[in-house]
Design a protein around this motif. Structure first.
Motif, short mmCIF file in Angstrom:
data_model
loop_
_atom_site.label_atom_id
_atom_site.label_comp_id
_atom_site.label_asym_id
_atom_site.label_seq_id
_atom_site.Cartn_x
_atom_site.Cartn_y
_atom_site.Cartn_z
N GLN A 9 0.82 -1.21 0.00
CA GLN A 9 0.00 0.00 0.00
C GLN A 9 0.85 1.26 0.00
O GLN A 9 0.33 2.37 0.04
CB GLN A 9 -0.93 0.00 1.23
N THR A 27 -16.69 -7.88 -4.12
CA THR A 27 -16.21 -9.18 -3.64
C THR A 27 -16.84 -10.31 -4.45
O THR A 27 -18.06 -10.37 -4.59
CB THR A 27 -16.53 -9.36 -2.16
N ASP A 56 -6.57 -5.59 -2.52
CA ASP A 56 -6.71 -6.54 -1.42
C ASP A 56 -8.19 -6.80 -1.16
O ASP A 56 -9.08 -6.14 -1.71
CB ASP A 56 -6.00 -6.03 -0.16
N GLU A 57 -8.48 -7.78 -0.31
CA GLU A 57 -9.87 -8.19 -0.08
C GLU A 57 -10.69 -7.08 0.57
O GLU A 57 -11.88 -6.92 0.27
CB GLU A 57 -9.89 -9.44 0.80
N LYS A 58 -10.07 -6.29 1.45
CA LYS A 58 -10.80 -5.22 2.11
C LYS A 58 -11.24 -4.15 1.11
O LYS A 58 -12.37 -3.63 1.17
CB LYS A 58 -9.94 -4.59 3.20
N THR A 59 -10.38 -3.84 0.14
CA THR A 59 -10.71 -2.82 -0.85
C THR A 59 -11.88 -3.26 -1.73
O THR A 59 -12.82 -2.49 -1.96
CB THR A 59 -9.48 -2.51 -1.73
N ASP A 113 -20.36 5.29 2.95
CA ASP A 113 -19.14 4.47 2.90
C ASP A 113 -18.74 4.16 1.46
O ASP A 113 -17.54 4.17 1.12
CB ASP A 113 -19.34 3.16 3.67
N GLU A 160 -14.16 -5.32 -1.00
CA GLU A 160 -15.37 -5.35 -0.18
C GLU A 160 -15.97 -3.96 -0.07
O GLU A 160 -17.19 -3.78 -0.19
CB GLU A 160 -15.04 -5.90 1.21
N ARG A 161 -15.14 -2.94 0.16
CA ARG A 161 -15.64 -1.56 0.26
C ARG A 161 -16.24 -1.10 -1.07
O ARG A 161 -17.17 -0.29 -1.09
CB ARG A 161 -14.51 -0.62 0.68
#
Length: 713
Positions: free
Chosen positions: A73, A316, A306-309, A144, A311-312
């Protein structure tokens, strides 16, 4: 389980992203530049202790260095890159390709599902799975998501477009989309996921599927004649359906790029020319990581998120199976307002973003257009599985539903399964049977050569609509659905001039590889018919491609196939004639009718007259007509030109183009002119108008048909 990228290419990219050189990294690690070079070229790999130092130098954790399933990052952050305005003052006021389609979720479903079929990984032997998810965001969920797409950076561009909204179409659409989001506090996302597809493979800029979808317009890389698309227009439906002109993408690749396959992410924004803070912008923008290889690292390219990005970003995916997820941001369904839905009309509901209506229309379109691709039997697996669901702030509103072709199109599905299972018959003897008949398609020589390349034997399937419930689900009775290799319904037409008292039926025509890949001239038929499809892929007719590759009269081969199909259907569904001693024949034989003396035949040319007209509106919005012509006695009959016009209260009547003119009886059609053999007294012809020539929708107009001499002027 995701496989990490090889260390050398991964480290080289991280150095670019952080702006470090090999020499600078070597100094930080207190090693030689040759050691770093050996890692990057793959001649060696660092020891575990050195991995920890590399992690500190790249400002990341040691786990990221060990697994290498994502970029660090550190370095250049995710941002929006807006294409600068042209130096010559040129302005693009919208993506012209998107104007080929309406903001219609049914059109979106047709185009995206067709693309997924074309990208199916045939080597797996499994169907491609496509899921449509409608998701309404409000409150914190909306806030969000806007933070995730850097909405504050985008807003000045939307504000600039809104200022010019009164002067051009795209600006008005975008302005309405932004106002709806703020005034109603909601945003509709429409996500299309496919699995067991190829994914967006290839480089960000060079030739490949990724660049064809994300970077370029009107480019199609479909492989094989059985593919549905050929114009490169289908992807434009994604942006046409977004009131904000914004689509986000997450692709899992079937073959590695940069050593990776999962979570390749990018966004594309389609806005018209605008001026923000004194700087002009040409139109499109991309959401991604700045490319250090471009000037001033301005251009944004895809990145491995990454998985968090993801998801936001609501991207996903459910598994690591190859395929692509497209997220239409600010989805709308303008065409949904025009559907014949009494409930909505009574309620005065004019919401183009109602997820309940959009869900219903998606199910309807997918079942109507792709029932054959979802049908298997006799050892042949379906090519496609489709699911539809709706959510609001993460909670299910409409349970996920798999489209069942036997429910959506019961009669046609029964017919196709009978063909696959070898249970068809030659003639109807009882209800529920499926009759199969071969019908020839004579293929022309390419390049305008005289003669025939060969004859492909298409398959006609006919079955009855056994119950009232089936008739309701099947839609309009007495129709023929025509399809080729990818088994998407291309053409829907009603069989004309059926005998009185014909029981309701449905028919299917399989052409090309839809019959069987090994059928003689199947690939040639696929190639020919694919070239005969307009951008909407909803008809077979004369197109520019057909003219250039074959001849201006190549469409006659298609008309001949249509005639063969209609004649075969009429023969198969006709009821047996009564004997001469039964009913009306017996009564007529008992009557004496005084014959009139023959009238004197006039000499000189006679002019045919229109004696009857039946008209209806087709599924594509075209006028379909069947016309009766009365011809006086005479030695010479004047050729006539059918002319279709819209009735207006004042001024000249707008003239419509014919998409198809077909002689049925007592005449021939030659270059749009009706010609009649000597001695003919009555004739019949059929036609359908070209929707692209309609100044208004057919449902809002009245049709006038005339016969004119000469060139029809």
């Amino acid at each position: 389980m995701e496989t990490g990228e090889e260390f050398g290419p991964w480290l080289a990219r991280q150095l670019k992203l952080t702006g470090k050189t090999q020499a600078e990294l070597a100094d930080e690690l207190e090693l030689t530049r040759a050691a770093v070079s050996a890692w990057i070229t793959g001649r060696s790999t660092p020891r575990p202790a050195v991995m920890e130092k590399i992690a500190r130098a790249l400002n990341t954790d040691v786990g990221t260095v060990h697994t290498r399933t994502t970029d660090t990052q550190a370095g250049l952050p995710i941002t929006w890159y807006h294409r600068p305005g042209y130096d010559d003052g040129g302005r693009d006021l919208g993506n012209a390709a998107a104007f080929a389609f309406d903001a219609d979720v049914q059109v979106l479903a047709r185009e995206t599902c067709q693309n997924s079929l074309d990208e199916r990984r045939k080597e797996t032997g499994r169907p491609v799975r496509v899921r449509y998810t409608l998701h309404e965001l409000t409150g914190k969920f909306l806030d969000d998501f806007r933070d995730a797409i850097l909405w504050n950076d985008l807003f000045p561009h939307y504000a600039a477009v809104s200022e010019t909204a009164a002067h051009q179409k795209v600006g008005r659409v975008v302005d309405a989309g932004v106002r709806d989001m703020y005034e109603k506090g909601r945003l509709i996302l429409l996500r299309v996921d496919d699995y067991n597809a190829s994914g967006l493979t290839g480089d960000d800029y060079a030739d490949g599927k990724f660049a064809a979808v994300v970077r370029r317009q009107l480019e199609s890389l479909k492989s094989g004649p059985g593919a549905g698309g050929s114009y490169g227009l289908g992807k434009a439906t994604l942006w046409a359906t977004s009131a904000l002109g914004l689509v986000l993408i997450n692709s899992t690749l079937s073959e590695p790029h940069e050593g990776r396959t999962e979570r390749r992410v990018i966004g594309r924004l389609e806005l018209p020319w605008r001026e923000v803070d004194g700087r002009t912008y040409a139109g499109p923008a991309w959401f991604g990581r700045p490319d250090p290889d471009t000037r001033n690292a301005e251009v944004a390219r895809s990145w491995w998120a990454d998985e968090k990005t993801v998801e936001r970003l609501h991207l996903t995916r459910e598994s690591d199976e190859p395929g692509t997820s497209f997220l239409v941001v600010g989805a709308q369904d303008m065409a949904g307002l025009h559907e014949d839905d009494e409930k909505d009309a009574d309620a005065g509901d004019e919401d183009t973003r109602d997820i309940g209506r959009m869900h219903r229309r998606l199910v309807e379109a997918l079942g109507r257009d792709f029932w054959a691709a979802m049908t298997g039997g006799g050892g042949r697996l379906p090519l496609l599985e489709v699911f539809v669901r709706a959510m609001r702030n993460g909670e299910v509103v409409e349970e996920e539903r798999q489209i069942d072709p036997s429910v959506e199109q019961p009669s046609r599905t029964r017919a196709l399964r009978a063909y696959y299972e070898g249970t068809t018959v030659d003639r109807f003897t009882e209800a529920g049977q499926v009759v199969a008949r071969r019908v020839p398609l004579s293929l022309p020589l390419s390049g305008g050569g005289r003669g025939s390349h060969g004859t492909h034997q298409a398959v006609l399937l006919v079955t009855d609509s056994a119950t009232d419930a089936e008739q309701k689900k099947n839609g309009r009775p007495n129709q023929v659905h025509s399809l080729r290799g990818n088994r998407m319904t291309v053409k829907r037409a009603t069989v004309p001039n059926l005998p009185l008292g014909t029981n309701p039926f449905q028919a299917v025509v399989l052409v090309g590889e839809a019959v069987e890949e090994s059928t003689p001239f199947a690939r040639d038929a696929e190639d020919f018919l694919r070239a005969a499809e307009p951008p909407e892929h909803d008809n077979w007719k004369q197109t520019e491609e057909l003219t250039l590759r074959w001849s201006p009269s190549a469409y006659r081969r298609i008309n001949a196939l249509t005639t063969e199909v209609n004649n075969a259907v009429r023969e198969l569904v006709a009821r047996p004639r009564r004997g001469a001693t039964e009913g009306g024949e017996a009564l007529r034989s008992a009557l004496t009718v005084k014959k009139k003396p023959k009238a004197k035949v006039p000499t000189g040319p006679v002019v045919p007259e229109l004696d009857g007209l039946e008209a209806s509106i087709g599924d594509a919005g075209e006028w379909r007509i069947t016309a009766e012509v009365k011809i006086p006695r005479g030695d010479e009959i004047v050729p006539m030109v059918p002319v279709a016009q819209l009735d207006v209260r004042s001024g000249g009547r707008p003239r419509l183009d014919w998409a198809e003119l077909v002689a049925v009886e007592g005449c021939e059609v030659e270059n749009g002119t009706l010609r009649f053999p000597p001695g003919t007294r009555r004739a019949r012809f059929q036609g359908s108008t070209d929707v692209t020539s309609h100044p208004v929708k057919a449902t809002y107009s009245r049709l006038v048909v005339e016969l004119r001499t000469g060139k029809g002027e």
